[in-house]
Design a protein around this motif. Structure first.
Motif, PDB file in Angstrom:
ATOM      1  N   ILE A  44      12.874  -9.309  -1.554  1.00  0.00           N
ATOM      2  CA  ILE A  44      12.378  -9.206  -0.177  1.00  0.00           C
ATOM      3  C   ILE A  44      11.219 -10.178   0.056  1.00  0.00           C
ATOM      4  CG2 ILE A  44      11.293  -7.689   1.532  1.00  0.00           C
ATOM      5  CD1 ILE A  44      14.177  -6.950   0.978  1.00  0.00           C
ATOM      6  N   ILE A  45      10.277 -10.219  -0.858  1.00  0.00           N
ATOM      7  CA  ILE A  45       9.059 -11.006  -0.664  1.00  0.00           C
ATOM      8  C   ILE A  45       9.372 -12.504  -0.629  1.00  0.00           C
ATOM      9  CG2 ILE A  45       8.267 -11.465  -3.015  1.00  0.00           C
ATOM     10  CD1 ILE A  45       6.137  -9.890  -0.232  1.00  0.00           C
ATOM     11  N   ASN A  46      10.492 -12.915  -1.216  1.00  0.00           N
ATOM     12  CA  ASN A  46      10.877 -14.325  -1.237  1.00  0.00           C
ATOM     13  C   ASN A  46      11.738 -14.724  -0.040  1.00  0.00           C
ATOM     14  OD1 ASN A  46       9.569 -15.114  -3.658  1.00  0.00           O
ATOM     15  ND2 ASN A  46      11.182 -14.120  -4.865  1.00  0.00           N
ATOM     16  N   ARG A  47      12.054 -13.766   0.810  1.00  0.00           N
ATOM     17  CA  ARG A  47      12.815 -14.092   2.018  1.00  0.00           C
ATOM     18  C   ARG A  47      11.904 -14.741   3.060  1.00  0.00           C
ATOM     19  NH1 ARG A  47      17.606 -11.733   3.343  1.00  0.00           N
ATOM     20  NH2 ARG A  47      16.919 -11.418   5.496  1.00  0.00           N
ATOM     21  N   ASP A  48      12.472 -15.526   3.956  1.00  0.00           N
ATOM     22  CA  ASP A  48      11.709 -16.159   5.023  1.00  0.00           C
ATOM     23  C   ASP A  48      10.976 -15.104   5.842  1.00  0.00           C
ATOM     24  OD1 ASP A  48      10.813 -18.235   6.757  1.00  0.00           O
ATOM     25  OD2 ASP A  48      12.415 -17.692   8.168  1.00  0.00           O
ATOM     26  N   LYS A  49       9.663 -15.239   5.975  1.00  0.00           N
ATOM     27  CA  LYS A  49       8.807 -14.315   6.717  1.00  0.00           C
ATOM     28  C   LYS A  49       8.864 -12.884   6.166  1.00  0.00           C
ATOM     29  CE  LYS A  49       9.343 -16.900  11.040  1.00  0.00           C
ATOM     30  NZ  LYS A  49       9.838 -16.836  12.432  1.00  0.00           N
ATOM     31  N   THR A  50       9.298 -12.737   4.923  1.00  0.00           N
ATOM     32  CA  THR A  50       9.449 -11.414   4.304  1.00  0.00           C
ATOM     33  C   THR A  50      10.303 -10.515   5.197  1.00  0.00           C
ATOM     34  OG1 THR A  50       7.160 -11.730   3.546  1.00  0.00           O
ATOM     35  CG2 THR A  50       8.173  -9.645   3.027  1.00  0.00           C
ATOM     36  N   THR A  87       0.799  -1.230   0.000  1.00  0.00           N
ATOM     37  CA  THR A  87       0.000   0.000   0.000  1.00  0.00           C
ATOM     38  C   THR A  87       0.826   1.272   0.000  1.00  0.00           C
ATOM     39  OG1 THR A  87      -0.149  -0.025   2.423  1.00  0.00           O
ATOM     40  CG2 THR A  87      -1.901  -1.155   1.191  1.00  0.00           C
ATOM     41  N   THR A  88       2.118   1.167   0.357  1.00  0.00           N
ATOM     42  CA  THR A  88       3.000   2.335   0.352  1.00  0.00           C
ATOM     43  C   THR A  88       4.273   2.004  -0.418  1.00  0.00           C
ATOM     44  OG1 THR A  88       4.414   1.887   2.296  1.00  0.00           O
ATOM     45  CG2 THR A  88       2.201   2.757   2.718  1.00  0.00           C
ATOM     46  N   ASP A  89       5.032   3.031  -0.713  1.00  0.00           N
ATOM     47  CA  ASP A  89       6.349   2.827  -1.295  1.00  0.00           C
ATOM     48  C   ASP A  89       7.362   2.855  -0.150  1.00  0.00           C
ATOM     49  OD1 ASP A  89       8.676   2.721  -2.714  1.00  0.00           O
ATOM     50  OD2 ASP A  89       8.425   4.638  -3.746  1.00  0.00           O
ATOM     51  N   LEU A  90       7.666   1.664   0.387  1.00  0.00           N
ATOM     52  CA  LEU A  90       8.666   1.544   1.448  1.00  0.00           C
ATOM     53  C   LEU A  90      10.035   1.551   0.767  1.00  0.00           C
ATOM     54  CD1 LEU A  90       9.674   0.979   4.323  1.00  0.00           C
ATOM     55  CD2 LEU A  90       9.139  -1.446   3.959  1.00  0.00           C
ATOM     56  N   HIS A  91      10.634   2.706   0.695  1.00  0.00           N
ATOM     57  CA  HIS A  91      11.796   2.859  -0.177  1.00  0.00           C
ATOM     58  C   HIS A  91      13.146   2.868   0.529  1.00  0.00           C
ATOM     59  CE1 HIS A  91      11.839   7.117   1.036  1.00  0.00           C
ATOM     60  NE2 HIS A  91      10.531   7.121   0.798  1.00  0.00           N
ATOM     61  N   THR A  92      13.175   3.123   1.858  1.00  0.00           N
ATOM     62  CA  THR A  92      14.474   3.264   2.519  1.00  0.00           C
ATOM     63  C   THR A  92      14.429   2.738   3.946  1.00  0.00           C
ATOM     64  OG1 THR A  92      14.809   5.309   1.251  1.00  0.00           O
ATOM     65  CG2 THR A  92      16.343   4.878   3.055  1.00  0.00           C
ATOM     66  N   ASP A 108      11.651  -1.080  -5.044  1.00  0.00           N
ATOM     67  CA  ASP A 108      12.999  -1.319  -4.515  1.00  0.00           C
ATOM     68  C   ASP A 108      13.085  -0.775  -3.096  1.00  0.00           C
ATOM     69  OD1 ASP A 108      14.185  -2.346  -6.991  1.00  0.00           O
ATOM     70  OD2 ASP A 108      13.974  -0.279  -7.729  1.00  0.00           O
ATOM     71  N   ILE A 109      13.826  -1.480  -2.243  1.00  0.00           N
ATOM     72  CA  ILE A 109      14.098  -0.987  -0.899  1.00  0.00           C
ATOM     73  C   ILE A 109      15.605  -0.791  -0.767  1.00  0.00           C
ATOM     74  CG2 ILE A 109      13.969  -1.447   1.573  1.00  0.00           C
ATOM     75  CD1 ILE A 109      11.491  -3.099   1.103  1.00  0.00           C
ATOM     76  N   TRP A 110      15.975   0.429  -0.448  1.00  0.00           N
ATOM     77  CA  TRP A 110      17.385   0.758  -0.254  1.00  0.00           C
ATOM     78  C   TRP A 110      17.704   0.687   1.240  1.00  0.00           C
ATOM     79  CZ3 TRP A 110      20.772   2.589  -4.248  1.00  0.00           C
ATOM     80  CH2 TRP A 110      20.167   2.690  -5.510  1.00  0.00           C
ATOM     81  N   ILE A 111      18.758  -0.039   1.564  1.00  0.00           N
ATOM     82  CA  ILE A 111      19.144  -0.211   2.973  1.00  0.00           C
ATOM     83  C   ILE A 111      20.539   0.363   3.198  1.00  0.00           C
ATOM     84  CG2 ILE A 111      19.592  -1.869   4.821  1.00  0.00           C
ATOM     85  CD1 ILE A 111      17.561  -3.736   3.554  1.00  0.00           C
ATOM     86  N   TYR A 112      20.642   1.181   4.244  1.00  0.00           N
ATOM     87  CA  TYR A 112      21.942   1.727   4.639  1.00  0.00           C
ATOM     88  C   TYR A 112      22.306   1.097   5.977  1.00  0.00           C
ATOM     89  CZ  TYR A 112      25.735   5.107   5.277  1.00  0.00           C
ATOM     90  OH  TYR A 112      26.964   5.698   5.435  1.00  0.00           O
ATOM     91  N   ASP A 113      23.374   0.298   5.994  1.00  0.00           N
ATOM     92  CA  ASP A 113      23.812  -0.366   7.225  1.00  0.00           C
ATOM     93  C   ASP A 113      24.739   0.566   7.999  1.00  0.00           C
ATOM     94  OD1 ASP A 113      24.746  -1.903   9.262  1.00  0.00           O
ATOM     95  OD2 ASP A 113      25.257  -3.638   8.033  1.00  0.00           O
ATOM     96  N   GLY A 144      30.482  -1.900   1.141  1.00  0.00           N
ATOM     97  CA  GLY A 144      29.640  -0.732   0.892  1.00  0.00           C
ATOM     98  C   GLY A 144      28.374  -0.781   1.729  1.00  0.00           C
ATOM     99  N   ARG A 145      28.019   0.340   2.336  1.00  0.00           N
ATOM    100  CA  ARG A 145      26.906   0.356   3.302  1.00  0.00           C
ATOM    101  C   ARG A 145      25.549   0.648   2.661  1.00  0.00           C
ATOM    102  NH1 ARG A 145      28.521  -0.117   8.377  1.00  0.00           N
ATOM    103  NH2 ARG A 145      30.740   0.172   8.832  1.00  0.00           N
ATOM    104  N   TRP A 146      25.532   0.998   1.384  1.00  0.00           N
ATOM    105  CA  TRP A 146      24.298   1.435   0.727  1.00  0.00           C
ATOM    106  C   TRP A 146      23.964   0.445  -0.376  1.00  0.00           C
ATOM    107  CZ3 TRP A 146      20.174   4.001   1.526  1.00  0.00           C
ATOM    108  CH2 TRP A 146      19.488   4.744   0.570  1.00  0.00           C
ATOM    109  N   ARG A 147      22.856  -0.297  -0.182  1.00  0.00           N
ATOM    110  CA  ARG A 147      22.568  -1.400  -1.097  1.00  0.00           C
ATOM    111  C   ARG A 147      21.076  -1.454  -1.417  1.00  0.00           C
ATOM    112  NH1 ARG A 147      24.388  -7.761  -0.106  1.00  0.00           N
ATOM    113  NH2 ARG A 147      23.533  -8.592  -2.054  1.00  0.00           N
ATOM    114  N   LYS A 148      20.757  -1.821  -2.651  1.00  0.00           N
ATOM    115  CA  LYS A 148      19.366  -1.897  -3.116  1.00  0.00           C
ATOM    116  C   LYS A 148      18.892  -3.348  -3.197  1.00  0.00           C
ATOM    117  CE  LYS A 148      18.456  -1.231  -7.501  1.00  0.00           C
ATOM    118  NZ  LYS A 148      18.232  -0.588  -8.816  1.00  0.00           N
ATOM    119  N   PHE A 149      17.650  -3.566  -2.749  1.00  0.00           N
ATOM    120  CA  PHE A 149      17.006  -4.879  -2.855  1.00  0.00           C
ATOM    121  C   PHE A 149      15.660  -4.698  -3.557  1.00  0.00           C
ATOM    122  CE2 PHE A 149      19.894  -5.134   0.668  1.00  0.00           C
ATOM    123  CZ  PHE A 149      20.450  -6.411   0.566  1.00  0.00           C
ATOM    124  N   THR A 150      15.359  -5.587  -4.474  1.00  0.00           N
ATOM    125  CA  THR A 150      14.094  -5.493  -5.198  1.00  0.00           C
ATOM    126  C   THR A 150      12.953  -6.043  -4.349  1.00  0.00           C
ATOM    127  OG1 THR A 150      14.255  -7.679  -6.228  1.00  0.00           O
ATOM    128  CG2 THR A 150      15.319  -5.833  -7.378  1.00  0.00           C
TER     129      THR A 150
END
Length: 496
Positions: free
Chosen positions: A440-446, A340-345, A379-384, A430-436
């Motif tokens: 994400i949806i195919n990961r265990d328990k999302t 329902t939202t664009d969870l982007h970061t 896409d969800i961008w994650i900064y570790d 690198g701390r900045w990475r993109k996941f489609t």
């Protein structure tokens, strides 16, 4: 006013902290009493030329009624004044709700009143008054015994979140668990720096911010903090509600939600039984607008915040790790949020930055969208910002500069033009990475709890962090474990 004079006032206000602690008045109590007295002094100043404003404070309990008394008479009159003002309506009643005099030594009370009386607070800049009060709030948060730290979000983190969201003039901002108002102040400062016309300035001061805070003393401090920073006014409507935001949908729809909901997974309600013992029952909110019925407070706040947003609204929310990986209701909420939202970061936060120990948290940035058959998240961008990064509250506190690389990667001016710093071959650290979305949806328990950088403390014993950092991490983990055990005990026994 010069920085020298400002520093002198700050030092003067602070000078009473230690003597008061010696007689059993902690930072929280001092801050509370300072709030009452500052409000009365500023109300007195605004009632005189050139302002000449009529304010709802009874003459027999105004500022001059305090400065004209000494000794036991002053202490007794001050206590009565607090009682009378606590029954007033509007902001006045909210400031003084449940107020009590905590400074029982008349001589010390007189010194504080005299200190406040010597300054013209109405003419001081909002930045000066704000600096004084924010400093006291932070000092109060450091007092671990008071538990005030859970209502104080690190200001560097707040400013970074606001810089990423970039709130615009003439738009509304809400925080359903606003604590002492840190998100409102940062957003106000960001918007106020822009060139605003008269209409925009009035909207910013009176119609931009909406909050909830159920703890009376925290709400009082929030109102005073905002008031000193030029947000709201003596006659303002009650824009900081004492209601539990999760109880129901108030119908409020805003352009932005900036929030750090209270720590702890379970929503609960405490009552006294027939034996006089405190019993805590799990509180489940049955709301038609929620995707999932749950007693998990954090999941409820995520759902509530999504409801609060306009169809074009944006949110930046601090949430603990369990929201990212928990199954059951957690998985349902994550899936619905991505649909329902664009969870982007997602910003993975380091340990050691919060005043409450045992917290591992993240910032989720998402934009609300109108109804659609297809998921809005692509896409969800994650900064570790956690792995191999260590902060401590005293020796190495979090600063805005520490978050500058994240802000640059976020690219607030155009977040659709981002570049990964991670590369499997050339830069696996690198701390900045993109996941489609599909990844994400195919990961265990999302699960959104994702890390890819090697933890050096596990692999390289020669490069362990300093002993105080290691000790802090041990405390963090122990506190997190204790919190989980407390929740289990409450669930089993039904008692707190």
């Amino acid at each position: 006013m010069s920085n020298e004079n400002t520093s002198a006032i700050v030092s003067k206000v602070w000078s009473f902290c230690n003597p008061l602690r010696d007689i059993g008045v902690g930072y929280g109590d001092y801050l509370e009493q300072l709030t009452y007295l500052l409000f009365l002094k500023m109300a007195d100043e605004f009632s005189k030329p050139p302002y000449n404003r009529k304010l709802p404070i009874p003459t027999e309990h105004n500022w001059e009624s305090l400065t004209s008394r000494r000794g036991d008479e002053l202490e007794q009159h001050y206590s009565k004044t607090l009682n009378v003002l606590s029954r007033q309506k509007g902001v006045l009643g909210q400031i003084f709700v449940q107020s009590q005099n905590k400074i029982k030594e008349p001589a010390m009370l007189y010194k504080i009143i005299d200190m406040i009386d010597k300054e013209q607070w109405a003419t001081l800049g909002a930045d000066i008054k704000g600096t004084i009060y924010e400093g006291l709030l932070e000092k109060n948060a450091e007092d671990t015994k008071s538990g005030a730290g859970q209502y104080f979000t690190p200001r560097a983190l707040i400013r970074a979140m606001v810089e990423c969201v970039q709130p615009e003039p003439m738009k509304t901002i809400a925080d359903p668990a606003c604590g002492t108002g840190g998100f409102f102040l940062a957003a106000y400062d960001f918007i106020a720096k822009q060139k605003l016309d008269k209409t925009q300035k009035h909207f910013l001061k009176h119609k931009t911010f909406f909050g909830n805070e159920i703890v009376p003393n925290t709400r009082r401090m929030c109102l005073m903090n905002l008031f000193l920073h030029n947000i709201g006014d003596f006659e303002s409507e009650n824009f900081i509600s004492p209601a539990d935001a999760l109880i129901s949908d108030s119908g409020l729809r805003v352009d932005y939600v900036l929030a750090n909901p209270p720590f702890g997974r379970k929503s609960s309600m405490t009552a006294t039984n027939e034996e006089g013992e405190q019993e805590t029952d799990e509180l489940t909110y049955n709301r038609q607008d929620f995707w999932e019925t749950s007693s998990n407070k954090q999941l409820n706040f995520v759902q509530h915040i999504r409801t609060m947003l306009k169809s074009t609204g944006q949110a930046a929310v601090v949430l603990p790790d369990n929201v990212l990986f928990e199954g059951g209701a957690g998985e349902t909420v994550r899936k619905k949020l991505m649909e329902t939202t664009d969870l982007h970061t997602i910003l993975r936060l380091p340990t050691g930055i919060f005043y409450r120990q045992g917290v591992k948290a993240n910032v989720l940035f998402f934009d609300n969208k109108p109804a659609s058959k297809q998921p809005w998240t692509k896409d969800i961008w994650i900064y570790d910002f956690r792995t191999n990064i260590h902060f401590t509250l005293k020796k190495n506190p979090l600063k805005l500069e520490d978050l500058r690389d994240f802000i640059n990667c976020y690219n607030p001016d155009n977040r659709h033009k981002r570049k990964e710093t991670y590369n499997a071959d050339t830069n696996p650290e690198g701390r900045w990475r993109k996941f489609t979305y599909d990844e994400i949806i195919n990961r265990d328990k999302t699960s959104l709890d994702i890390t890819w950088i090697k933890d050096k403390s596990l692999a390289d014993l020669d490069n362990l962090p300093d002993p105080d950092v290691l000790a802090g991490e041990i405390i963090e983990n122990l506190e997190a474990g204790l919190e989980s055990f407390r929740e289990i005990m409450i669930t089993i026994n039904g008692k707190d």
